[in-house]
Write a protein that holds these residues in place. Sequence first.
Motif, PDB file in Angstrom:
ATOM      1  N   LEU A 149      47.734  61.695  41.095  1.00 51.39           N
ATOM      2  CA  LEU A 149      46.876  62.408  41.543  1.00 51.39           C
ATOM      3  C   LEU A 149      45.464  61.873  40.901  1.00 51.39           C
ATOM      4  N   ARG A 150      45.564  61.662  39.485  1.00 53.19           N
ATOM      5  CA  ARG A 150      44.444  61.233  38.472  1.00 53.19           C
ATOM      6  C   ARG A 150      43.842  59.909  39.362  1.00 53.19           C
ATOM      7  N   ARG A 151      45.021  58.968  39.559  1.00 54.03           N
ATOM      8  CA  ARG A 151      44.481  57.746  39.944  1.00 54.03           C
ATOM      9  C   ARG A 151      43.884  57.762  41.222  1.00 54.03           C
ATOM     10  N   ALA A 152      44.620  58.763  42.132  1.00 57.47           N
ATOM     11  CA  ALA A 152      43.925  58.752  43.311  1.00 57.47           C
ATOM     12  C   ALA A 152      42.373  59.258  43.184  1.00 57.47           C
ATOM     13  N   GLY A 153      42.084  60.028  42.303  1.00 60.93           N
ATOM     14  CA  GLY A 153      40.751  60.604  42.174  1.00 60.93           C
ATOM     15  C   GLY A 153      39.919  59.428  41.484  1.00 60.93           C
ATOM     16  N   GLN A 154      40.480  58.485  40.897  1.00 63.04           N
ATOM     17  CA  GLN A 154      39.760  57.424  40.255  1.00 63.04           C
ATOM     18  C   GLN A 154      39.244  56.311  41.271  1.00 63.04           C
ATOM     19  N   ILE A 155      40.172  56.029  41.939  1.00 56.23           N
ATOM     20  CA  ILE A 155      39.863  54.993  43.183  1.00 56.23           C
ATOM     21  C   ILE A 155      39.188  55.659  44.270  1.00 56.23           C
ATOM     22  N   LEU A 156      38.994  56.789  44.686  1.00 54.37           N
ATOM     23  CA  LEU A 156      38.411  57.450  45.753  1.00 54.37           C
ATOM     24  C   LEU A 156      36.921  56.890  45.856  1.00 54.37           C
ATOM     25  N   PRO A 157      36.152  56.827  44.773  1.00 53.62           N
ATOM     26  CA  PRO A 157      34.775  56.279  44.923  1.00 53.62           C
ATOM     27  C   PRO A 157      34.615  54.862  45.416  1.00 53.62           C
ATOM     28  N   GLN A 158      35.676  54.192  45.307  1.00 58.99           N
ATOM     29  CA  GLN A 158      35.773  52.729  45.952  1.00 58.99           C
ATOM     30  C   GLN A 158      35.190  52.712  47.382  1.00 58.99           C
ATOM     31  N   VAL A 159      35.749  53.793  47.989  1.00 57.84           N
ATOM     32  CA  VAL A 159      35.532  53.931  49.440  1.00 57.84           C
ATOM     33  C   VAL A 159      34.063  53.653  49.807  1.00 57.84           C
ATOM     34  N   TYR A 160      33.175  54.101  48.791  1.00 60.34           N
ATOM     35  CA  TYR A 160      31.829  54.095  48.801  1.00 60.34           C
ATOM     36  C   TYR A 160      30.734  52.926  48.076  1.00 60.34           C
ATOM     37  N   ARG A 161      31.807  52.606  46.930  1.00 54.59           N
ATOM     38  CA  ARG A 161      31.226  51.873  45.996  1.00 54.59           C
ATOM     39  C   ARG A 161      32.520  50.785  45.831  1.00 54.59           C
ATOM     40  N   PRO A 162      32.866  50.082  46.880  1.00 54.01           N
ATOM     41  CA  PRO A 162      33.802  49.171  46.644  1.00 54.01           C
ATOM     42  C   PRO A 162      33.534  47.924  45.577  1.00 54.01           C
ATOM     43  N   GLN A 163      34.430  47.501  45.013  1.00 51.34           N
ATOM     44  CA  GLN A 163      34.202  46.161  44.121  1.00 51.34           C
ATOM     45  C   GLN A 163      33.902  45.047  44.934  1.00 51.34           C
ATOM     46  N   ARG A 164      33.217  44.149  44.361  1.00 51.58           N
ATOM     47  CA  ARG A 164      32.585  42.800  45.527  1.00 51.58           C
ATOM     48  C   ARG A 164      33.861  41.967  45.337  1.00 51.58           C
ATOM     49  N   HIS A 165      34.301  41.586  46.462  1.00 54.07           N
ATOM     50  CA  HIS A 165      35.499  40.652  46.569  1.00 54.07           C
ATOM     51  C   HIS A 165      34.807  39.271  47.117  1.00 54.07           C
ATOM     52  N   GLU A 166      34.536  38.277  46.290  1.00 47.71           N
ATOM     53  CA  GLU A 166      33.736  36.966  46.597  1.00 47.71           C
ATOM     54  C   GLU A 166      34.858  35.708  45.908  1.00 47.71           C
ATOM     55  N   PRO A 167      35.586  35.631  46.962  1.00 46.22           N
ATOM     56  CA  PRO A 167      36.611  34.587  46.530  1.00 46.22           C
ATOM     57  C   PRO A 167      35.961  33.155  46.106  1.00 46.22           C
ATOM     58  N   GLN A 168      34.936  32.721  46.835  1.00 45.99           N
ATOM     59  CA  GLN A 168      34.404  31.454  46.689  1.00 45.99           C
ATOM     60  C   GLN A 168      34.057  31.641  45.432  1.00 45.99           C
ATOM     61  N   GLY A 169      33.015  32.721  45.011  1.00 43.46           N
ATOM     62  CA  GLY A 169      32.502  32.780  43.635  1.00 43.46           C
ATOM     63  C   GLY A 169      33.379  32.790  42.706  1.00 43.46           C
ATOM     64  N   LEU A 170      34.790  33.209  42.841  1.00 44.91           N
ATOM     65  CA  LEU A 170      35.843  33.229  41.783  1.00 44.91           C
ATOM     66  C   LEU A 170      36.250  31.722  41.528  1.00 44.91           C
ATOM     67  N   ILE A 171      36.527  31.242  42.871  1.00 41.87           N
ATOM     68  CA  ILE A 171      36.838  29.876  42.779  1.00 41.87           C
ATOM     69  C   ILE A 171      35.932  28.941  41.967  1.00 41.87           C
ATOM     70  N   ARG A 172      34.665  29.210  42.274  1.00 38.76           N
ATOM     71  CA  ARG A 172      33.632  28.306  41.342  1.00 38.76           C
ATOM     72  C   ARG A 172      33.864  28.597  39.974  1.00 38.76           C
ATOM     73  N   GLN A 173      34.100  29.954  39.443  1.00 45.39           N
ATOM     74  CA  GLN A 173      34.216  30.366  38.034  1.00 45.39           C
ATOM     75  C   GLN A 173      35.351  29.642  37.597  1.00 45.39           C
ATOM     76  N   ILE A 174      36.497  29.582  38.059  1.00 49.12           N
ATOM     77  CA  ILE A 174      37.848  29.054  37.680  1.00 49.12           C
ATOM     78  C   ILE A 174      37.498  27.441  37.607  1.00 49.12           C
ATOM     79  N   ILE A 175      36.952  26.850  38.478  1.00 54.98           N
ATOM     80  CA  ILE A 175      36.480  25.346  38.361  1.00 54.98           C
ATOM     81  C   ILE A 175      35.728  24.947  37.189  1.00 54.98           C
ATOM     82  N   GLY A 176      34.574  26.122  36.815  1.00 56.49           N
ATOM     83  CA  GLY A 176      33.951  25.834  35.734  1.00 56.49           C
ATOM     84  C   GLY A 176      34.727  25.963  34.544  1.00 56.49           C
ATOM     85  N   TRP A 177      35.817  26.959  34.280  1.00 54.06           N
ATOM     86  CA  TRP A 177      36.471  27.042  33.526  1.00 54.06           C
ATOM     87  C   TRP A 177      37.476  25.810  33.049  1.00 54.06           C
ATOM     88  N   SER A 178      37.862  25.270  34.332  1.00 51.27           N
ATOM     89  CA  SER A 178      38.601  24.090  34.165  1.00 51.27           C
ATOM     90  C   SER A 178      37.828  22.614  33.592  1.00 51.27           C
TER      91      SER A 178
END
Length: 246
Positions: A56-85
């Motif tokens: 129940l606590r976890r449900a309350g924690q993730i509820l705001p993601q409906v209106y403030r979702p985390q940004r999902h940018e796979p291309q940006g993540l791939i560029r970051q990984i290439i930079g690490w490499s």
Amino acid sequence: MDLVSLIGTVLAFLVIVLGTILKGSSLESLWNPAAFLIVFAGTLAALMVQTSGKVLRRAGQILPQVYRPQRHEPQGLIRQIIGWSEISRRQGLLGLEPQLDEQRDSFTRKGLQLLIDGGEPDAIRSVLDVELGTREQSDLDAAKVFENAGTYSPTLGIIGAVMGLMAVMQNLADPSKLGHGIAAAFVATIYGIGLANLLMLPIAARLKSLIHKQSEMREILIEGLVSIAAGDNPRQIESKLQGYLP
């Protein structure tokens, strides 16, 4: 802020309000404390019986993601990984240490730390796969709380309506109270069905979609870190990670 989800929620309430007005009823007819108590408090009670406090606590924690979702940018993540490499090839794995302080996500920090510590590719994958599965299941269990609420609330709405009609039956001798009493009885049904179909079930579906996207991002991250640990060159890693994209 996800404006589409916010507008959808506001529109859901407007549909009920405007529909009531267009049907010739007053806004006051939508408010019934007894019906509100039966449906909303009853749904919460059912969830508390079924679900552990941790979920129940976890449900309350993730509820705001409906209106403030985390940004999902796979291309940006791939560029970051290439930079690490590229950094690891020039400076070695220890050259990645300054990158740790830039990572806000605990999963990313853990994976990067395993890489910097010189973990074997299979060991890195094993540790991160277990954590990915655990986090995904925890979030899916939390999202199911809202799905369960959407299952219980219509039934409780019917219970509220039946209880209201029982009260009406006790006043059959006074015709002046019948119309108002019957209308009030069905308010509970509106609460129950509206709560389920305009809020709880859409929220559950939205959260499941966001959890799926987050897991996809983490799978890309795991594959990238394992590839760096295996010594693959940046172009090979990029080509492999691009296969995760549609």
